[in-house]
Design a protein around this motif. Structure first.
Motif, PDB file in Angstrom:
ATOM      1  N   GLY A  69      -8.212 -63.799  39.871  1.00 11.71           N
ATOM      2  CA  GLY A  69      -8.638 -63.462  40.882  1.00 11.71           C
ATOM      3  C   GLY A  69      -8.684 -62.151  41.118  1.00 11.71           C
ATOM      4  N   SER A  70      -7.158 -61.802  41.070  1.00 10.35           N
ATOM      5  CA  SER A  70      -6.654 -60.659  41.570  1.00 10.35           C
ATOM      6  C   SER A  70      -6.780 -59.319  39.968  1.00 10.35           C
ATOM      7  CB  SER A  70      -4.484 -61.450  40.720  1.00 10.35           C
ATOM      8  OG  SER A  70      -3.946 -59.622  40.735  1.00 10.35           O
ATOM      9  N   LYS A  71      -6.881 -60.072  38.374  1.00  9.48           N
ATOM     10  CA  LYS A  71      -7.643 -58.782  37.907  1.00  9.48           C
ATOM     11  C   LYS A  71      -9.019 -58.111  38.030  1.00  9.48           C
ATOM     12  CE  LYS A  71      -7.829 -58.211  32.982  1.00  9.48           C
ATOM     13  NZ  LYS A  71      -6.847 -57.169  33.117  1.00  9.48           N
ATOM     14  N   SER A 109       7.176 -66.496  29.949  1.00  6.22           N
ATOM     15  CA  SER A 109       5.942 -66.222  28.861  1.00  6.22           C
ATOM     16  C   SER A 109       5.151 -64.755  28.565  1.00  6.22           C
ATOM     17  CB  SER A 109       4.871 -67.654  29.617  1.00  6.22           C
ATOM     18  OG  SER A 109       4.006 -67.070  30.791  1.00  6.22           O
ATOM     19  N   GLU A 110       4.279 -64.979  28.190  1.00  3.66           N
ATOM     20  CA  GLU A 110       3.818 -63.486  27.594  1.00  3.66           C
ATOM     21  C   GLU A 110       2.509 -63.238  28.960  1.00  3.66           C
ATOM     22  OE1 GLU A 110       0.754 -61.439  25.248  1.00  3.66           O
ATOM     23  OE2 GLU A 110       1.903 -63.264  24.160  1.00  3.66           O
ATOM     24  N   GLU A 111       2.289 -64.380  30.058  1.00  5.05           N
ATOM     25  CA  GLU A 111       1.040 -64.464  30.875  1.00  5.05           C
ATOM     26  C   GLU A 111       1.960 -64.363  32.236  1.00  5.05           C
ATOM     27  OE1 GLU A 111      -2.129 -67.599  31.744  1.00  5.05           O
ATOM     28  OE2 GLU A 111      -0.099 -68.250  32.889  1.00  5.05           O
ATOM     29  N   TYR A 112       3.205 -64.264  31.819  1.00  5.29           N
ATOM     30  CA  TYR A 112       4.584 -64.002  33.599  1.00  5.29           C
ATOM     31  C   TYR A 112       4.345 -62.897  33.703  1.00  5.29           C
ATOM     32  CZ  TYR A 112       7.068 -64.773  36.826  1.00  5.29           C
ATOM     33  OH  TYR A 112       8.086 -64.988  38.303  1.00  5.29           O
ATOM     34  N   GLU A 117       3.445 -56.691  35.064  1.00  9.14           N
ATOM     35  CA  GLU A 117       3.297 -56.008  35.274  1.00  9.14           C
ATOM     36  C   GLU A 117       2.372 -55.046  36.331  1.00  9.14           C
ATOM     37  OE1 GLU A 117       2.976 -55.527  31.020  1.00  9.14           O
ATOM     38  OE2 GLU A 117       4.924 -55.358  30.561  1.00  9.14           O
ATOM     39  N   GLU A 118       1.163 -56.583  35.872  1.00  8.84           N
ATOM     40  CA  GLU A 118      -0.526 -55.938  36.692  1.00  8.84           C
ATOM     41  C   GLU A 118      -0.162 -55.395  38.421  1.00  8.84           C
ATOM     42  OE1 GLU A 118      -2.336 -59.028  35.684  1.00  8.84           O
ATOM     43  OE2 GLU A 118      -3.518 -58.660  33.669  1.00  8.84           O
ATOM     44  N   VAL A 120       2.951 -55.036  39.570  1.00  4.32           N
ATOM     45  CA  VAL A 120       3.205 -53.758  39.968  1.00  4.32           C
ATOM     46  C   VAL A 120       2.864 -52.481  39.824  1.00  4.32           C
ATOM     47  CG1 VAL A 120       5.014 -51.563  38.979  1.00  4.32           C
ATOM     48  CG2 VAL A 120       5.937 -54.218  39.017  1.00  4.32           C
ATOM     49  N   LEU A 121       1.587 -52.421  38.995  1.00  7.60           N
ATOM     50  CA  LEU A 121       0.455 -51.423  39.141  1.00  7.60           C
ATOM     51  C   LEU A 121       0.004 -51.662  40.186  1.00  7.60           C
ATOM     52  CD1 LEU A 121      -1.420 -49.490  37.660  1.00  7.60           C
ATOM     53  CD2 LEU A 121      -2.556 -51.494  36.840  1.00  7.60           C
ATOM     54  N   ILE A 122      -0.532 -53.289  40.784  1.00  2.87           N
ATOM     55  CA  ILE A 122      -1.028 -53.304  41.753  1.00  2.87           C
ATOM     56  C   ILE A 122      -0.366 -52.119  42.620  1.00  2.87           C
ATOM     57  CG2 ILE A 122      -2.342 -54.799  43.426  1.00  2.87           C
ATOM     58  CD1 ILE A 122      -2.364 -56.151  40.977  1.00  2.87           C
ATOM     59  N   ARG A 123       0.866 -52.893  43.506  1.00  5.04           N
ATOM     60  CA  ARG A 123       1.686 -52.084  44.138  1.00  5.04           C
ATOM     61  C   ARG A 123       1.318 -50.811  44.282  1.00  5.04           C
ATOM     62  NH1 ARG A 123       5.632 -54.803  46.982  1.00  5.04           N
ATOM     63  NH2 ARG A 123       7.203 -53.147  46.996  1.00  5.04           N
ATOM     64  N   GLU A 124       1.509 -49.961  43.298  1.00  2.00           N
ATOM     65  CA  GLU A 124       1.967 -48.582  42.518  1.00  2.00           C
ATOM     66  C   GLU A 124       0.244 -48.206  43.454  1.00  2.00           C
ATOM     67  OE1 GLU A 124       4.718 -48.432  39.180  1.00  2.00           O
ATOM     68  OE2 GLU A 124       3.020 -48.305  38.551  1.00  2.00           O
TER      69      GLU A 124
END
Length: 439
Positions: A69-71, A109-112, A117-118, A120-124
């Motif tokens: 949902g976030s992506k 985990s890699e997923e976490y 990172e996503e 942070v990108l959303i916040r920016e």
């Protein structure tokens, strides 16, 4: 008691069955959402399926759904028309990302890490879009403020412009000297090409102009007051009372056009002589030595006889000698009454019949007289022959002022791209706004 337990068990089984059914439906839509992304990178279609899945989901308990949902919402925000819509999708994406962190157990985990990172990108991106919205709103406020300022300037200009309007019914053409008649409610006045009122309206019901002179009458017919203005010298004068010319006269009668030599001719009632007035000297003009003039006319056989009472005999008839109109033309009146009968042309002895030829003659200037025939002006020479029309010496204006008629019916005078009225000046609206753009 058994019946109640049975009913409760049935309801629980129904709820479980219903919940299971909703979950299965939601999973179908979630699967379609993932396929839309994986097969064609179509996040908009994916969002449609995701939203349908959410209708069948009470609470997200799966971290993968929260991440999806976030992506989806982050990617779809690019497609929105307005910054506000973009911010809304970004905030939803942030909410789903936060939900992921609540559900994720393995923070290494890699997923976490990817979701972090996503996030942070959303916040920016939220910060960027928020700043854009803020800048956009500030620019909108600035433009609104500028519009209000311009509207205020326009209102100020309009008020000043109205104050510089010349509120008359008619503003006639300026003459060579920069003067023009104005008319308001049937009365006349005078204005110059700077917008300064020289003579106010309200006093004079009629006006004449020619050769740079203006004549104002308190009545159109048989006026009792006359004001004359010389636009060359910029000097005006009220004519003496007509009774000063003749104690029996009560009005000026017919008033002829003023001529370039400053002479005005009128035909007062109850007098056997036209009134000739010199505007420059402000005096009545009469024959200086009438007896010598009559003697010369007799010697030249223009008249047959004359007597000490100022009467002359022409073609066996006696008339009252009415002075002169310049150029050798002399009015002749009836001895019995005050009727004007002829004009005697001394140049050839010709008689102009005042009743059938020309009723009134003006003063001689530039080899022409103004003559009235059937209440219309014609022009004649020294023996009464019609000639071409005289042209006013000051008819053509060569100054810098231009007249503009407003929609209201009033007038404005423009000079050097400025609206003027006396010492007051106002730029045109576009120039006024430009000059005040930095204020």
């Amino acid at each position: 008691m058994k019946i109640k337990l049975f009913t409760l068990a049935f309801l629980l089984s129904f709820v479980v069955s219903y919940s299971q059914s909703n979950k299965e439906i939601a999973n179908v839509y979630l699967k379609r959402a993932k396929e839309a992304i994986e097969t064609s990178v179509d996040y908009e279609t994916a969002l449609t399926y995701f939203n349908k899945a959410m209708k069948f989901t009470d609470t997200i308990t799966d971290r993968k759904i929260a991440h999806l949902g976030s992506k989806i919402h982050y990617e779809v925000h690019h497609k929105q028309n307005t910054l506000e819509e973009q911010l809304n999708y970004l905030q939803i994406a942030q909410d789903y990302s936060k939900q992921y962190f609540l559900l994720a157990k393995n923070k290494g985990s890699e997923e976490y890490i990817e979701n972090t990172e996503e996030y942070v990108l959303i916040r920016e991106t939220i910060e960027e879009v928020s700043n854009e919205i803020k800048a956009e709103n500030e620019e909108k406020l600035r433009k609104e403020k500028e519009i209000r300022r311009i509207d205020s300037l326009k209102a100020t200009w309009s008020k000043q412009s109205e104050s510089l309007a010349i509120k008359v019914d008619s503003l006639y053409k300026f003459n060579k000297n920069g003067f023009a008649l104005i008319e308001l409610d049937g009365s006349y006045g005078l204005i110059n090409d700077l917008g300064e009122t020289i003579i106010n309206t309200g006093k004079y019901a009629d006006a004449l102009q020619f050769d740079g002179y203006f004549v104002f009458k308190n009545k159109k017919d048989n006026p009792t007051k006359i004001f004359a203005y010389d636009s060359s010298s910029k000097v005006g004068a009220m004519l003496p009372a007509v009774s000063d010319f003749s104690t029996l006269s009560t009005n000026y009668g017919m008033v002829m056009l003023p001529r370039g030599n400053g002479r005005i001719v009128t035909y007062p009632n109850n007098v056997k002589e036209p009134l000739v007035y010199d505007v420059s000297s402000k005096k009545f003009v009469r024959v200086a030595n009438q007896e010598d003039l009559l003697k010369d006319l007799k010697k030249a056989d223009v008249i047959d006889k004359y007597n000490k009472d100022g009467e002359v005999k022409v073609d066996k008839e006696w008339y009252v000698f009415g002075g002169h109109l310049g150029g050798g033309v002399h009015p002749l009146y009836s001895v019995e009454d005050y009727k004007l009968q002829y004009y005697l042309c001394s140049i050839d002895g010709n008689l102009i019949d005042a009743s059938s030829d020309f009723g009134y003659l003006g003063y001689f200037y530039q080899n022409k007289y103004q003559a009235m025939k059937n209440n219309k002006t014609v022009w004649v020479n020294q023996n009464g022959t019609k000639v071409s029309d005289a042209k006013s010496e000051t008819a053509v204006y060569g100054g810098d002022s231009k007249v503009r008629k407003l929609n209201s019916g009033a007038y404005q005078i423009l000079r050097d791209n400025m609206i003027i009225k006396g010492q007051e000046k106002l730029p045109k609206m576009a120039d006024f706004l430009r000059q005040n753009s930095g204020k």
